[in-house]
Design a protein around this motif. Structure first.
Motif, PDB file in Angstrom:
ATOM      1  N   ASN A  63       0.826  -1.209   0.000  1.00  0.00           N
ATOM      2  CA  ASN A  63       0.000   0.000   0.000  1.00  0.00           C
ATOM      3  C   ASN A  63       0.862   1.262   0.000  1.00  0.00           C
ATOM      4  OD1 ASN A  63      -2.404  -1.423  -0.018  1.00  0.00           O
ATOM      5  ND2 ASN A  63      -2.586  -1.476   2.212  1.00  0.00           N
ATOM      6  N   ALA A  64       1.955   1.231   0.745  1.00  0.00           N
ATOM      7  CA  ALA A  64       2.832   2.403   0.795  1.00  0.00           C
ATOM      8  C   ALA A  64       3.485   2.670  -0.560  1.00  0.00           C
ATOM      9  CB  ALA A  64       3.904   2.201   1.866  1.00  0.00           C
ATOM     10  N   LEU A  65       3.849   1.604  -1.268  1.00  0.00           N
ATOM     11  CA  LEU A  65       4.536   1.752  -2.546  1.00  0.00           C
ATOM     12  C   LEU A  65       3.585   2.080  -3.698  1.00  0.00           C
ATOM     13  CD1 LEU A  65       6.950  -1.274  -2.178  1.00  0.00           C
ATOM     14  CD2 LEU A  65       7.672   1.104  -2.383  1.00  0.00           C
ATOM     15  N   SER A  66       2.407   1.493  -3.681  1.00  0.00           N
ATOM     16  CA  SER A  66       1.476   1.629  -4.804  1.00  0.00           C
ATOM     17  C   SER A  66       0.449   2.733  -4.612  1.00  0.00           C
ATOM     18  CB  SER A  66       0.747   0.301  -5.027  1.00  0.00           C
ATOM     19  OG  SER A  66      -0.090   0.004  -3.910  1.00  0.00           O
ATOM     20  N   GLY A  67       0.254   3.191  -3.375  1.00  0.00           N
ATOM     21  CA  GLY A  67      -0.793   4.165  -3.110  1.00  0.00           C
ATOM     22  C   GLY A  67      -2.173   3.550  -3.033  1.00  0.00           C
ATOM     23  N   GLU A  68      -2.249   2.225  -3.053  1.00  0.00           N
ATOM     24  CA  GLU A  68      -3.530   1.521  -2.949  1.00  0.00           C
ATOM     25  C   GLU A  68      -3.906   1.343  -1.471  1.00  0.00           C
ATOM     26  OE1 GLU A  68      -5.330   0.763  -5.566  1.00  0.00           O
ATOM     27  OE2 GLU A  68      -3.826   1.327  -7.070  1.00  0.00           O
ATOM     28  N   ASN A  69      -5.090   0.785  -1.275  1.00  0.00           N
ATOM     29  CA  ASN A  69      -5.543   0.510   0.091  1.00  0.00           C
ATOM     30  C   ASN A  69      -6.048  -0.929   0.171  1.00  0.00           C
ATOM     31  OD1 ASN A  69      -6.215   0.934   2.797  1.00  0.00           O
ATOM     32  ND2 ASN A  69      -8.272   1.676   2.292  1.00  0.00           N
ATOM     33  N   ALA A  70      -5.161  -1.851  -0.158  1.00  0.00           N
ATOM     34  CA  ALA A  70      -5.529  -3.262  -0.158  1.00  0.00           C
ATOM     35  C   ALA A  70      -5.727  -3.759   1.268  1.00  0.00           C
ATOM     36  CB  ALA A  70      -4.445  -4.080  -0.852  1.00  0.00           C
ATOM     37  N   GLN A  71      -6.750  -4.586   1.438  1.00  0.00           N
ATOM     38  CA  GLN A  71      -7.023  -5.191   2.736  1.00  0.00           C
ATOM     39  C   GLN A  71      -7.249  -6.685   2.521  1.00  0.00           C
ATOM     40  OE1 GLN A  71     -10.291  -3.105   4.597  1.00  0.00           O
ATOM     41  NE2 GLN A  71      -9.106  -1.223   4.869  1.00  0.00           N
ATOM     42  N   LEU A  72      -6.390  -7.476   3.125  1.00  0.00           N
ATOM     43  CA  LEU A  72      -6.403  -8.917   2.895  1.00  0.00           C
ATOM     44  C   LEU A  72      -6.693  -9.671   4.184  1.00  0.00           C
ATOM     45  CD1 LEU A  72      -3.164  -9.161   0.710  1.00  0.00           C
ATOM     46  CD2 LEU A  72      -5.507  -9.243  -0.136  1.00  0.00           C
ATOM     47  N   ASP A  73      -7.276 -10.852   4.021  1.00  0.00           N
ATOM     48  CA  ASP A  73      -7.358 -11.804   5.121  1.00  0.00           C
ATOM     49  C   ASP A  73      -6.090 -12.644   5.123  1.00  0.00           C
ATOM     50  OD1 ASP A  73      -9.846 -10.872   5.839  1.00  0.00           O
ATOM     51  OD2 ASP A  73     -10.922 -12.309   4.537  1.00  0.00           O
ATOM     52  N   SER A  74      -5.879 -13.402   6.158  1.00  0.00           N
ATOM     53  CA  SER A  74      -4.643 -14.175   6.294  1.00  0.00           C
ATOM     54  C   SER A  74      -4.506 -15.268   5.238  1.00  0.00           C
ATOM     55  CB  SER A  74      -4.570 -14.801   7.692  1.00  0.00           C
ATOM     56  OG  SER A  74      -5.690 -15.654   7.899  1.00  0.00           O
ATOM     57  N   ASP A  75      -5.633 -15.692   4.626  1.00  0.00           N
ATOM     58  CA  ASP A  75      -5.560 -16.742   3.608  1.00  0.00           C
ATOM     59  C   ASP A  75      -5.715 -16.174   2.195  1.00  0.00           C
ATOM     60  OD1 ASP A  75      -8.181 -15.997   3.814  1.00  0.00           O
ATOM     61  OD2 ASP A  75      -8.993 -18.034   3.609  1.00  0.00           O
ATOM     62  N   THR A  84       1.835 -11.450 -12.294  1.00  0.00           N
ATOM     63  CA  THR A  84       2.851 -12.148 -13.074  1.00  0.00           C
ATOM     64  C   THR A  84       3.113 -11.346 -14.338  1.00  0.00           C
ATOM     65  OG1 THR A  84       3.460 -14.215 -14.182  1.00  0.00           O
ATOM     66  CG2 THR A  84       1.139 -13.613 -14.212  1.00  0.00           C
ATOM     67  N   ASN A  85       4.368 -11.269 -14.753  1.00  0.00           N
ATOM     68  CA  ASN A  85       4.727 -10.369 -15.848  1.00  0.00           C
ATOM     69  C   ASN A  85       4.606 -10.993 -17.225  1.00  0.00           C
ATOM     70  OD1 ASN A  85       6.919 -12.146 -15.592  1.00  0.00           O
ATOM     71  ND2 ASN A  85       8.377 -10.621 -16.296  1.00  0.00           N
ATOM     72  N   ARG A  86       4.242 -12.268 -17.311  1.00  0.00           N
ATOM     73  CA  ARG A  86       4.158 -12.883 -18.637  1.00  0.00           C
ATOM     74  C   ARG A  86       2.775 -13.512 -18.858  1.00  0.00           C
ATOM     75  NH1 ARG A  86       9.116 -12.149 -20.539  1.00  0.00           N
ATOM     76  NH2 ARG A  86      10.905 -12.493 -19.188  1.00  0.00           N
ATOM     77  N   ASP A  87       2.650 -14.797 -18.615  1.00  0.00           N
ATOM     78  CA  ASP A  87       1.398 -15.485 -18.898  1.00  0.00           C
ATOM     79  C   ASP A  87       0.283 -15.024 -17.958  1.00  0.00           C
ATOM     80  OD1 ASP A  87       2.704 -16.915 -20.854  1.00  0.00           O
ATOM     81  OD2 ASP A  87       3.279 -18.516 -19.475  1.00  0.00           O
ATOM     82  N   LYS A 134      -0.459  -4.359 -12.744  1.00  0.00           N
ATOM     83  CA  LYS A 134       0.865  -3.754 -12.601  1.00  0.00           C
ATOM     84  C   LYS A 134       1.319  -3.930 -11.160  1.00  0.00           C
ATOM     85  CE  LYS A 134      -0.991   0.885 -11.781  1.00  0.00           C
ATOM     86  NZ  LYS A 134      -0.944   2.305 -12.181  1.00  0.00           N
ATOM     87  N   PHE A 135       2.621  -3.722 -10.966  1.00  0.00           N
ATOM     88  CA  PHE A 135       3.178  -3.976  -9.643  1.00  0.00           C
ATOM     89  C   PHE A 135       4.281  -2.970  -9.357  1.00  0.00           C
ATOM     90  CE2 PHE A 135       5.145  -6.444  -6.221  1.00  0.00           C
ATOM     91  CZ  PHE A 135       4.004  -6.926  -5.587  1.00  0.00           C
ATOM     92  N   PRO A 136       4.404  -2.491  -8.110  1.00  0.00           N
ATOM     93  CA  PRO A 136       5.453  -1.504  -7.791  1.00  0.00           C
ATOM     94  C   PRO A 136       6.845  -2.084  -8.026  1.00  0.00           C
ATOM     95  CG  PRO A 136       3.919  -1.777  -5.949  1.00  0.00           C
ATOM     96  CD  PRO A 136       3.580  -2.816  -6.951  1.00  0.00           C
ATOM     97  N   MET A 166      15.157 -12.671 -17.336  1.00  0.00           N
ATOM     98  CA  MET A 166      15.468 -13.998 -17.869  1.00  0.00           C
ATOM     99  C   MET A 166      14.307 -14.961 -17.717  1.00  0.00           C
ATOM    100  SD  MET A 166      18.500 -13.353 -18.837  1.00  0.00           S
ATOM    101  CE  MET A 166      19.232 -14.942 -19.194  1.00  0.00           C
ATOM    102  N   PHE A 167      13.598 -14.879 -16.582  1.00  0.00           N
ATOM    103  CA  PHE A 167      12.490 -15.787 -16.326  1.00  0.00           C
ATOM    104  C   PHE A 167      11.227 -14.984 -16.029  1.00  0.00           C
ATOM    105  CE2 PHE A 167      16.272 -18.142 -14.786  1.00  0.00           C
ATOM    106  CZ  PHE A 167      16.203 -19.225 -15.650  1.00  0.00           C
ATOM    107  N   SER A 168      10.108 -15.669 -15.957  1.00  0.00           N
ATOM    108  CA  SER A 168       8.873 -15.019 -15.534  1.00  0.00           C
ATOM    109  C   SER A 168       8.973 -14.681 -14.050  1.00  0.00           C
ATOM    110  CB  SER A 168       7.685 -15.954 -15.768  1.00  0.00           C
ATOM    111  OG  SER A 168       7.551 -16.257 -17.138  1.00  0.00           O
ATOM    112  N   SER A 169       8.265 -13.622 -13.647  1.00  0.00           N
ATOM    113  CA  SER A 169       8.246 -13.268 -12.238  1.00  0.00           C
ATOM    114  C   SER A 169       6.838 -13.457 -11.682  1.00  0.00           C
ATOM    115  CB  SER A 169       8.695 -11.828 -12.032  1.00  0.00           C
ATOM    116  OG  SER A 169       7.773 -10.930 -12.616  1.00  0.00           O
TER     117      SER A 169
END
Length: 682
Positions: free
Chosen positions: A408-420, A426-429, A452-454, A464-467
């Motif tokens: 959230n600090a890097l992206s400016g979003e306000n994501a709220q997740l549960d523990s699961d 992913t940058n490719r497929d 997209k991702f920060p 070299m590989f997918s992330s």
């Protein structure tokens, strides 16, 4: 025999066939000059001071030029020998034996080698400084206008090309010695017999091209593209040869049976003559196609790197400077320790009066594994294998895990997740599953697949590989899971990392580097609580920018030089084909004129033949380039260039310029062909 006779006969042979020899000399001078330039630059103290990588790139170009010189000079020499064999046959009939003919060949080859080597070294010495200035411009270095001569490069050039011309001489002697006088006299008419269409090889060539195109389109991961590139290149070369040698004969046979097309004055003669010699000249057309493809691929690829170098630099450096700390124990990267390190960095920055902006920082885990149908197997034995199968490489992912707070600090979003729950990127497929099962750790529900991702982690691996980037609820809860499993910890080298990046507004690079050095040095005492289990990576955009300029500018410079050689070679092959075929067709057209064929009919027939034959190689080269572009784009990602519009734009510009040049060459050489067959040639 009279002293000097062999030398005079050699000179006479060169003069009387100057229309064939002058282009041969031009090509020899060009390749030797470019070899000398590359050798001089590779061993230039200025280039060595800029970068040893640049010197290695230039040495690679030297090897390419030597290999190409041998194959091309042997190929063009075959045109000369075909033209001269009748003359040697006449000498043989008049009393000269093979030993006498060998002496003439020695003189001819010696004169040719002397002209080309001396001319090439002279031209190379003149153009070397111009080339050095251009290279410095490409790599953004200061220019030294002092003119130098490189004796060792000069000696190497003489020795290497003396060896190459000796090989050409041996081949010429072999050709003359293996034929008797009658065969030498009749050589001009050799091959004038009907040929059969080899449908098997024609179909094999078409299938081979389709296979190569399929490989190019399927390679959608950078490492896969690298693994498949050279195989695809070899497959294209072999298939193109088969298609032109066997397929062109088959095409002529089909045109022969197409009555509405064949039984027209402008097509009848051209198709008939092509049918007789296509098997022999199909190789020449395939060489034109392959050289055209090489030119367009080299200029397009190296041009993308050169014009996309700033994008590549920016992609590797989201901030002016960054430091990444890597720990092998999650307990040593807690908030308290991070706060202490941050305080040290800020104190040093203040001491240097740095106007720090756009600070980005965050903790994350880095590991690798195989992702398949929603199941992530950490540290599979193939997960770091560069030479695994194509299917395995597509599944290999470099995995980054950070928590909700840092995301959230890097992206400016306000994501709220549960523990699961996790957020996933992913940058490719495209990821299509609604969960991700991390084997041995936990099965998470995918709340959202991010577009997209920060940029908080190094992109070196995911080039070299997918992330695969995962956002979890709490880093401090997830990280111990990884380090609690000793087998995973020892095998996969999970690293707990902290990224700290910033812009500082300092324009003096040396001052900026001194500041970074102090930031690292003054935190050494703090690192001691890690017991040596920490590593660090510090990078600066201004320092790395010159490395990018050197590599990409050097490759573009080399691509231009090699393209010049290949373009000249393509032009001369077309010229030689027009000249040799013109002399072959001269008598045929003389007979046709006697039975009523007009000069207008001759021009129409020539245009029909040229349009049928000489425009198919560049057309197929453009097709090759089109199918190669997806693979090229994946390979460009390795260098950090993700700009597909740039790739397409440069490819279109390259094809356009090449097409205009090819049309000009066609017009000039077809006029030469017309003058020969119509009897206007003197």
């Amino acid at each position: 025999m009279k002293k000097g006779l062999y030398r005079k006969l050699a000179w006479m042979g060169i003069k009387s066939n100057r229309q064939m020899y002058i282009p041969y000399f031009v090509m020899g001078i060009c390749v030797i000059a470019i070899y000398y330039i590359l050798d001089a630059l590779a061993h230039n103290s200025l280039v060595g001071a800029i970068s040893m990588t640049l010197a290695v790139v230039l040495m690679l170009g030297m090897n390419v030029i030597v290999f190409f010189s041998l194959t091309y000079l042997l190929y063009t020499n075959s045109f000369l020998m075909k033209r001269r064999l009748r003359e040697f046959g006449l000498y043989n009939v008049l009393g000269m034996d093979k030993r006498n003919l060998t002496k003439i060949l020695l003189w001819e080859n010696g004169i040719s080698a002397g002209i080309c080597i001396a001319g090439g070294a002279f031209v190379g010495a003149i153009l070397e400084k111009i080339s050095e200035v251009c290279l410095c411009r490409f790599v953004h270095e200061d220019i030294n206008y002092k003119i130098q001569f490189y004796p060792y490069a000069f000696i190497r050039t003489i020795v290497i090309y003396a060896i190459l011309y000796s090989i050409i001489l041996l081949r010429s002697i072999f050709v003359v010695r293996k034929n008797n006088a009658i065969e030498l006299l009749k050589n001009d008419n050799m091959g004038e017999k009907p040929v059969k269409a080899n449908w098997f090889f024609a179909i094999l060539g078409a299938v081979g091209l389709c296979w190569a195109y399929y490989i190019a389109l399927k390679s959608n991961a950078s490492m896969t593209a690298i693994k498949n590139f050279f195989f695809a290149v070899v497959l294209v070369i072999i298939s193109t040869n088969l298609l032109f040698i066997a397929g062109s004969v088959a095409l002529c046979k089909l045109l022969n049976k197409w009555k509405s097309y064949y039984y027209k004055p402008r097509h009848f003669v051209s198709v008939s003559s092509m049918t007789y010699r296509m098997k022999r000249n199909g190789m020449g057309l395939s060489v034109i196609c392959i050289l055209a493809t090489m030119v367009m691929v080299m200029i397009t690829g190296s041009g993308c790197l050169f014009f996309g170098e700033e994008e590549s630099v920016a992609r590797q450096h989201p901030q002016d400077s960054h430091i990444i700390l890597r720990f092998d124990d999650v307990n040593k990267i807690g908030d308290d320790n991070i706060a202490q390190i941050r305080k040290i960095y800020e104190d040093v920055q203040n001491r240097y009066d740095a106007k720090v902006t756009e600070v980005q920082e965050g903790r994350y885990l880095e590991t690798s594994g195989l992702l398949d149908n929603g199941r992530l197997v950490l540290d599979d034995e193939n997960s770091r294998n560069l030479f695994a199968s194509t299917d395995v490489i597509r599944k290999i992912h470099v995995v980054y895990v950070l928590d909700e707070r840092d995301y959230n600090a890097l992206s400016g979003e306000n994501a709220q997740l549960d523990s699961d729950e996790v957020l996933l990127y992913t940058n490719r497929d495209r990821y299509a599953e609604n969960h991700i099962d991390i084997k041995g750790l936990k099965d998470f529900r995918v709340k959202e697949v991010l577009k997209k991702f920060p940029y908080i982690y190094s992109k070196e691996a995911d080039i070299m590989f997918s992330s695969l980037c995962l956002v979890v609820k709490n880093y401090d809860e997830f990280a111990p899971l990884c380090f609690s499993d000793e087998s995973i910890k020892t095998k996969m080298l999970v690293e707990a990392q902290w990224y700290y990046g910033w812009n500082d507004g300092i324009t003096d690079l040396s001052k900026e580097l001194d500041m970074m050095s102090d930031m690292v040095a003054e935190s050494v005492d703090l690192y001691r609580w890690t017991d040596g289990t920490v590593s660090r990576n510090a990078a600066n955009i201004n320092l790395d920018r010159q490395d990018f300029y050197t590599m990409y500018g050097g490759l573009f410079f080399l691509g231009i030089l090699l393209s010049v050689v290949f373009i000249i070679a393509t032009v001369l092959i077309i010229y030689y084909k027009q000249i040799t075929e013109g002399f072959e067709d001269q008598k045929r057209f003389e007979i046709m004129q006697k039975v009523g064929m007009t000069k207008k009919d001759i021009k129409q027939s020539i245009n029909s033949q040229m349009l049928t034959v000489f425009f198919f190689p560049p057309f197929l080269a453009v097709v090759h380039l089109s199918f190669a572009m997806p693979m090229m784009f994946e390979m460009l990602k390795i260098f950090g260039v993700y700009n597909k519009p740039l790739l397409i734009g440069i490819a279109i510009a390259c094809v356009t310029v090449f097409a205009i040049g090819y049309i000009i060459v066609y017009k000039v050489t077809s006029n030469t062909y017309y003058k020969i067959v119509s009897g206007e040639h003197i």
